[in-house]
Design an enzyme around this catalytic site. Structure first.
Site, PDB file in Angstrom:
ATOM      1  N   HIS A  47      29.812  73.717  45.533  1.00  0.00           N
ATOM      2  CA  HIS A  47      28.960  74.280  46.984  1.00  0.00           C
ATOM      3  C   HIS A  47      28.847  72.918  48.022  1.00  0.00           C
ATOM      4  CE1 HIS A  47      25.151  75.024  49.648  1.00  0.00           C
ATOM      5  NE2 HIS A  47      24.197  74.164  48.463  1.00  0.00           N
ATOM      6  N   HIS A  71      23.376  65.916  49.950  1.00  0.00           N
ATOM      7  CA  HIS A  71      21.715  67.035  50.386  1.00  0.00           C
ATOM      8  C   HIS A  71      21.222  68.148  49.372  1.00  0.00           C
ATOM      9  CE1 HIS A  71      24.284  71.265  50.172  1.00  0.00           C
ATOM     10  NE2 HIS A  71      23.239  71.575  50.052  1.00  0.00           N
ATOM     11  N   GLU A  75      16.430  66.747  45.698  1.00  0.00           N
ATOM     12  CA  GLU A  75      16.097  67.926  45.175  1.00  0.00           C
ATOM     13  C   GLU A  75      16.519  68.262  43.737  1.00  0.00           C
ATOM     14  OE1 GLU A  75      14.091  69.407  46.712  1.00  0.00           O
ATOM     15  OE2 GLU A  75      13.044  71.788  46.267  1.00  0.00           O
ATOM     16  N   ASP A  76      17.921  68.582  43.528  1.00  0.00           N
ATOM     17  CA  ASP A  76      18.531  68.844  42.114  1.00  0.00           C
ATOM     18  C   ASP A  76      18.980  67.500  41.377  1.00  0.00           C
ATOM     19  OD1 ASP A  76      17.423  71.060  43.109  1.00  0.00           O
ATOM     20  OD2 ASP A  76      19.471  71.259  44.103  1.00  0.00           O
ATOM     21  N   ASP A 137      24.942  74.416  54.950  1.00  0.00           N
ATOM     22  CA  ASP A 137      24.638  75.072  53.463  1.00  0.00           C
ATOM     23  C   ASP A 137      23.772  76.408  52.864  1.00  0.00           C
ATOM     24  OD1 ASP A 137      23.303  73.994  51.005  1.00  0.00           O
ATOM     25  OD2 ASP A 137      21.576  74.609  52.307  1.00  0.00           O
ATOM     26  N   ASP A 258      34.338  95.967  74.627  1.00  0.00           N
ATOM     27  CA  ASP A 258      34.746  94.028  74.043  1.00  0.00           C
ATOM     28  C   ASP A 258      34.741  94.477  72.010  1.00  0.00           C
ATOM     29  OD1 ASP A 258      32.178  94.745  73.472  1.00  0.00           O
ATOM     30  OD2 ASP A 258      31.587  92.812  74.748  1.00  0.00           O
TER      31      ASP A 258
END
Ligand code: MN
Length: 517
Positions: A47, A71, A75-76, A137, A258
């Site tokens: 990821h 990123h 948090e993780d 993300d 279009d």
């Protein structure tokens, strides 16, 4: 798999320190997330790699790419802010923390407040690069949404369609906007999605035949006209934008010209008009479909010449003529203006980046108050007020902003981030809707911002679950619950405790009505 060269090869002329930074972030993320898997059972690092690669594909530099790798660390994983700062410096920490903060905002599903929520996103991100990382993300999360639990899929896809895709659009990053919309479409409107796919499949074969044939003849005519420096390609309309268009045309695909278009890209503007001339002298154009977005760009800055022609053997084809620069701008928007060399030369001052005069991003997130008329041949080029615009509906912060912009002139973009956004607070209803108010607003302002009746019958309030007095000043992120009673009514004293003119006006009106009774 996850070969770092896939990312570094996208950089223009990277220095050894650029390469070192990216590979350090790569290693750090890999180690920090070691042993973590995603729902699909693949390593979590996939990821981060995909996110960093999405960022690199938009042409962003090593700092933003590295922040992309990192990123999710705060948090993780066990990694701390101090660690990130020690290893990568303040700027990257700022970006990582920005993305982490944005991750805490949740879409709860009330169309009425979507504009506020988009605004909150942009205001909270503070730096355009935070938004870009977050969008990249989200793009990867959408690309792997099939592995997520069914009930979460719809919420995430709706949030993507209502919040993320429009932000990408307003930043002018059409590429991201289209990808996010098309990925979300399937989950949010499965029936309509199937319908559009079926329609497209029925028409695609013949469309492509016409396009290929026309492309060949066009190349011959351009050569005759001594235009040799050009290239052409086909573009197929995004599924979701086709769906929206079909809805407007009452599902009649014959009226949509279009679905696919031929793009002709040339070196300069004079060539654009020359190509248009050659096309119109060989093929008959459909009346009313010739658009000069070079002389009159769309409100989001889009530039190109559009025309739709009869191929002569039953086909109808849209042709878009633009320069390389216009092409890049249309696909990559704001990111096409951020050269990472510029950032490198001025590493210490990230403000430099956000105040680049080309960065119209703040203006672009604002709903347009008026637009150029590009559709109506009689009033072509005149400024017309947006028809659906009702002044009562314009949030007061937009009006303030427009006034502010007039006064501040060129310094508008410099000041807006630091001054203006800091003057707003964002608070939540119990359902999670976002209400934005000027700083210093009280519960009274909040109540009237929701509804006149709620303000008019307020008996008490809770902030973050605790009972408080109604003159309490609200802070960013507060969750506010209003209690109403049928016989409760506003008092003149409330006027001293509210900030917004809307609340003041409504209190005065309520008090006067009570008097006359
Ligand atoms: Mn993530």
């Amino acid at each position: 798999m996850n070969d770092i060269k896939e990312i570094t090869s996208l950089l223009h002329d990277p220095s050894p320190s650029d390469m070192a930074l990216i590979s350090k972030a790569y290693d750090f993320a890999k180690k920090a997330h070691e042993g973590q898997d995603r729902k699909a059972g693949d390593p979590y690092f996939n990821h981060l790699f995909a996110t960093a690669k999405n960022i690199a594909e938009l042409g962003m530099g090593p700092t933003t790419i590295s922040a992309g790798f990192l990123h999710d660390t705060i948090e993780d994983t066990k990694a701390t802010a101090e660690q990130i700062e020690n290893e990568f410096g303040k700027e990257i920490l700022f970006l990582v923390e920005g993305v982490t903060k944005l991750g805490k905002i949740r879409y709860q599903g009330s169309a009425r407040h979507n504009e506020s929520l988009r605004k909150l996103f942009v205001a909270m991100s503070q730096d355009i690069r935070v938004l870009i990382i977050k969008l990249c993300d989200r793009l990867h999360n959408m690309q792997t949404l099939e592995h997520v639990a069914k009930e979460k899929q719809v919420r995430i896809a709706t949030e993507t369609l209502e919040i993320y895709a429009p932000i990408a659009y307003r930043l002018g990053i059409r590429k991201l906007n289209r990808e996010l919309e098309d990925l979300a479409f399937k989950y949010v409107y499965p029936e309509e999605y199937k319908q559009v796919i079926d329609l497209l499949n029925q028409h695609k074969g013949t469309e492509l035949e016409y396009l290929e044939k026309f492309n060949k003849s066009l190349k011959k005519e351009l050569a005759k006209g001594e235009v040799t420096d050009f290239h052409t390609d086909f573009r197929i309309k995004g599924l979701y934008s086709l769906h929206k268009k079909l809805k407007r045309k009452e599902l009649d695909i014959e009226n949509v010209h279009d679905i696919s278009a031929l793009r002709v890209v040339v070196p300069n503007i004079a060539d654009c008009y020359k190509v248009l001339g050659i096309i119109h002298s060989n093929w008959r154009p459909l009346p009313g479909r010739i658009k000069d977005y070079i002389a009159f760009p769309k409100p989001n800055g889009y530039r190109s010449l559009h025309t739709t022609i009869f191929t002569g053997d039953g086909g109808i084809i849209e042709v878009q003529i633009k320069t390389d620069e216009m092409y890049r701008e249309a696909e990559y928007g704001i990111t096409s203006h951020i050269s990472y060399k510029q950032v490198q030369n001025d590493n210490s001052k990230k403000t430099k980046l956000t105040t680049n005069p080309n960065l119209q991003w703040v203006k672009q997130i604002l709903p347009t108050m008026e637009k150029w008329n590009n559709d109506d041949p009689i009033n072509l080029g005149k400024k017309i007020p947006k028809r659906s615009l009702n002044l009562e509906d314009v949030p007061s912060w937009v009006k303030d902003l427009v006034e502010y912009q007039k006064e501040a002139g060129d310094e508008f973009l410099d000041d807006i981030k630091t001054d203006f956004f800091e003057e707003r607070i964002f608070v939540f209803t119990p359902k999670g809707d976002v209400i934005d108010l000027p700083k210093g607003s009280s519960i009274i302002d909040f109540a009237f911002a929701i509804h006149t009746d709620i303000g008019g019958h307020m008996a008490g309030a809770k902030v973050n679950g605790k009972f408080v007095t109604i003159n309490t000043i609200l802070k960013n992120g507060d969750r506010v619950e209003i209690e109403t009673k049928k016989n409760a009514k506003p008092s003149v004293k409330w006027l001293e405790h509210c900030k917004t003119t809307m609340a003041k006006r409504r209190i005065i009106r309520a008090v006067e009505t009570l008097k006359t009774k």
